[in-house]
Scaffold this active site. Structure first.
Site, PDB file in Angstrom:
ATOM      1  N   ASP A  35       0.832  -1.201   0.000  1.00  0.00           N
ATOM      2  CA  ASP A  35       0.000   0.000   0.000  1.00  0.00           C
ATOM      3  C   ASP A  35       0.871   1.257   0.000  1.00  0.00           C
ATOM      4  OD1 ASP A  35       0.887  -0.779   2.545  1.00  0.00           O
ATOM      5  OD2 ASP A  35      -0.818   0.129   3.579  1.00  0.00           O
ATOM      6  N   THR A  52     -17.140  10.191  30.408  1.00  0.00           N
ATOM      7  CA  THR A  52     -16.134   9.213  29.987  1.00  0.00           C
ATOM      8  C   THR A  52     -16.095   9.095  28.471  1.00  0.00           C
ATOM      9  OG1 THR A  52     -16.335   7.971  32.042  1.00  0.00           O
ATOM     10  CG2 THR A  52     -15.424   6.802  30.152  1.00  0.00           C
TER      11      THR A  52
END
Length: 241
Positions: free
Chosen positions: A96, A172
């Site tokens: 790639d 969170t």
């Protein structure tokens, strides 16, 4: 006509080119590969050459299907490249990254180009103004960072990238979003700045599945091109005919 196939870690992406012009593009799951190949060759019977870049789990039987329809080049470190490859271990260089470097070589001739591919991993690849590939870096992509927080802790949830209103998380979930997204943005901005100190008139190209999500958050001047790898594959196929 050329068929270029990018079998990545998550999805398979294909494009059909008529010379330098892309006339068809699609992406799909690995399980659909054979069906999709039969469909594309039926729609474009004039395809006579193909190139396959695989970093994922594309099997020999899948490659054999493509070979039934046209002449096929399987990209590897032995493939001829138009640029000078100065990577110390060329046999370990991902296919790639070879394709991305090729796109940079042709799209910005005689210039310094940093290609950032934001997919499963984030890869950085530099081609200098002498047409020489020097290397770069590899780091975890967005999804990998979210998965790592979930897998390596007992209580943190598995999230996906979302827009958040403030850099300072107050739950969170928003703390995770802020840490992963702004952490990656800070990384990419910092890497670009490091390269700009060493390479004059640097062109920065951002590619990959998360390119558009990240591009609007980066402070540096960049070109977002999600199909840069496919473009490079077509250049490579033409070069190796």
């Amino acid at each position: 006509m050329n068929l270029v196939i990018d079998a990545g870690n998550s999805l398979i992406k294909i494009s059909v080119f008529e010379q330098k012009n892309e006339i068809f593009h699609e992406q799909f799951e690995y399980s659909d590969f054979i069906f999709k190949m039969k469909s594309v060759f039926k729609e474009f019977p004039d395809i006579n050459n193909s190139i396959i870049s695989t970093v994922g789990a594309l099997e020999k039987k899948d490659i054999a299907v493509v070979e039934l329809f046209c002449k096929t080049h399987l990209l590897s470190h032995k493939t001829k490249t138009p640029f000078k490859n100065s990577y110390a271990t060329p046999e370990t260089l991902g296919v790639d990254r070879i394709a991305l470097a090729t796109a940079a070589f042709y799209e910005n001739p005689n210039g310094n180009t940093l290609v950032i591919d934001a997919g499963t991993c984030v890869t950085y690849d530099i081609i200098n103004d002498y047409g020489e590939y020097l290397g770069g870096a590899i780091s975890p992509g967005l999804k990998m960072r979210f998965k790592a927080l979930n897998a390596q802790t007992s209580k943190l949830p598995l999230l996906e990238a979302e827009d958040i209103l403030d850099f300072i998380g107050n739950t969170t979930n928003t703390c995770i979003q802020s840490g992963v997204i702004y952490g990656m943005v800070a990384e990419i901005n910092g890497v670009i700045e490091q390269y700009e100190t060493r390479f004059k008139d640097l062109t920065v190209v951002l590619s990959g599945g998360d390119a558009l999500f990240l591009s609007k958050r980066l402070k540096n001047s960049i070109f977002a091109h999600q199909k840069y790898l496919l473009l490079g594959l077509n250049y490579l196929l033409e070069y190796n005919k």
